[in-house]
Design a protein around this motif. Structure first.
Motif, PDB file in Angstrom:
ATOM      1  N   ARG A  89       0.845  -1.211   0.000  1.00  0.00           N
ATOM      2  CA  ARG A  89       0.000   0.000   0.000  1.00  0.00           C
ATOM      3  C   ARG A  89       0.880   1.261   0.000  1.00  0.00           C
ATOM      4  N   ALA A  90       1.900   1.253   0.851  1.00  0.00           N
ATOM      5  CA  ALA A  90       2.781   2.433   0.927  1.00  0.00           C
ATOM      6  C   ALA A  90       3.481   2.639  -0.419  1.00  0.00           C
ATOM      7  N   ALA A  91       3.927   1.533  -1.019  1.00  0.00           N
ATOM      8  CA  ALA A  91       4.612   1.635  -2.321  1.00  0.00           C
ATOM      9  C   ALA A  91       3.668   2.214  -3.361  1.00  0.00           C
ATOM     10  N   CYS A  92       2.438   1.743  -3.350  1.00  0.00           N
ATOM     11  CA  CYS A  92       1.439   2.231  -4.305  1.00  0.00           C
ATOM     12  C   CYS A  92       1.215   3.730  -4.101  1.00  0.00           C
ATOM     13  N   GLU A  93       1.047   4.120  -2.846  1.00  0.00           N
ATOM     14  CA  GLU A  93       0.739   5.539  -2.570  1.00  0.00           C
ATOM     15  C   GLU A  93       1.868   6.462  -3.027  1.00  0.00           C
ATOM     16  N   VAL A  94       3.134   6.046  -2.775  1.00  0.00           N
ATOM     17  CA  VAL A  94       4.225   6.949  -3.191  1.00  0.00           C
ATOM     18  C   VAL A  94       4.392   6.935  -4.714  1.00  0.00           C
TER      19      VAL A  94
END
Ligand SMILES: NC(=O)C1=CN([C@@H]2O[C@H](COP(=O)(O)OP(=O)(O)OC[C@H]3O[C@@H](n4cnc5c(N)ncnc54)[C@H](OP(=O)(O)O)[C@@H]3O)[C@@H](O)[C@H]2O)C=CC1
Ligand SMILES: O=C(O)C(=O)[C@@H](O)[C@H](O)C(=O)CO
Length: 276
Positions: A89-94
């Motif tokens: 999720r964090a990777a997607c958001e950044v």
């Protein structure tokens, strides 16, 4: 009129253009120029990654081209530090932030990194992101058959496996597995980084017969097998050349002669050992 590449239908229903512009190893500025010119020439699929450090350049090139966001298929990938449900999720958001878009078309686990053994959780995270609509499709890259089997045993079908694949690395057994499971294949380094095989008579003879270049014959060999390919070019002329492969067909004999160039050369990197 601009020629667009045909699309493959992924398992979740997304349409993925079979010809992508690769963007490694370009920086942001080079990438913005390359993406702008590629989109103006008719490319509708761009391949990038967290690891390339050029997602901002992809976003800049997209906006500069004036091509509507919804007409372009964006693939990106994330690194080993993000191999968890929350990490995906964090990777997607950044990546969304760096690209300046609201949804990714395809997000991939870049390398399995079996030493840390967390790629199944990474894919679990991707499945949740697709469920929520933050990404349209999910997949993996550099996965071997045993890595895919673990993910599938956990209940998840990666829609794409992006792998090194060219005439000297035909990957016949993995392609058979992909077809059996319904996983689409994208070939990276499809030109062998302008490799020596471009001068092989199996390729130059077909090029002469069809009035095409060696690179066009090789990319045609990929897509004629139902494989997508992501050649990188920073040069607008070579970008157009690489897209201009949908007006001819290789014969069965030409396809077989090119496939015969695979004599078992090792991959650039062993996914059991290498990853980021
Ligand atoms: N998932 C993964 O782990 C990996 C993914 N990739 C992805 O795949 C993409 C492509 O792979 P890459 O390793 O760059 O190799 P490619 O096989 O795409 O070769 C790129 C090289 O070939 C040259 N070239 C491009 N078109 C032509 C042409 N028509 N005639 C002659 N030379 C040409 C380019 O030069 P020029 O730019 O000057 O035209 C560049 O030097 C990467 O950019 C990246 O997006 C790559 C490696 C690993
Ligand atoms: O370009 C990529 O996607 C990579 O994963 C790179 O690591 C690339 O495979 C490479 O060869 C770096 O030496």
């Amino acid at each position: 009129m601009t020629t667009l590449a045909p699309t493959l239908t992924l398992a979740g229903g997304a349409q993925m253009p079979v010809l992508a512009l690769g963007t490694w190893p370009m920086n942001d500025a080079e990438t913005a120029d390359a993406v702008d010119s590629a989109l103006r020439s008719g490319y509708r699929h761009i391949d990038t990654a967290e690891n390339y450090g050029n997602e901002r350049g992809v976003g800049e090139g997209l906006r500069r081209s004036g091509i509507p966001r919804e007409e372009v298929f964006l693939t990106t990938k994330f690194n080993r530090a993000h191999h968890s449900v929350d990490g995906a999720r964090a990777a997607c958001e950044v990546s969304l932030q760096r690209l300046g878009v609201e949804q990714l078309d395809l997000l991939l686990v870049h390398w399995p990194n079996p030493d840390q053994d967390r790629y199944v959780d990474a894919v679990r995270g991707l499945a949740a992101l697709r469920e929520e609509g933050l990404i349209r499709a999910f997949g993996v890259s550099n996965f071997t058959q045993p890595h895919l089997a673990r993910v599938i045993d956990a209940g998840f079908l990666p829609e794409v496996n992006q792998i090194q694949l060219d005439p000297e690395h035909g990957r016949a057994e993995l392609l058979r597995v992909h077809r059996e499971l319904g996983i689409a294949t994208t070939a990276y380094t499809p030109l062998g980084r302008a490799g020596a095989f471009l001068a092989d008579p199996a390729i130059t003879a077909a090029a002469a017969a069809h009035g095409k270049t060696a690179a066009q014959v090789v990319l045609r060999w990929h897509v004629q097998q139902g494989i997508a390919a992501a050649p990188k070019s920073a040069n607008p002329e070579r970008q157009r050349e690489n897209l201009d492969i949908f007006d001819f067909a290789l014969s069965d004999a030409e396809m077989a002669a090119i496939s015969a160039l695979d004599v078992g050369a090792p991959l650039h990197h062993d996914p059991e050992e290498f990853g980021h």
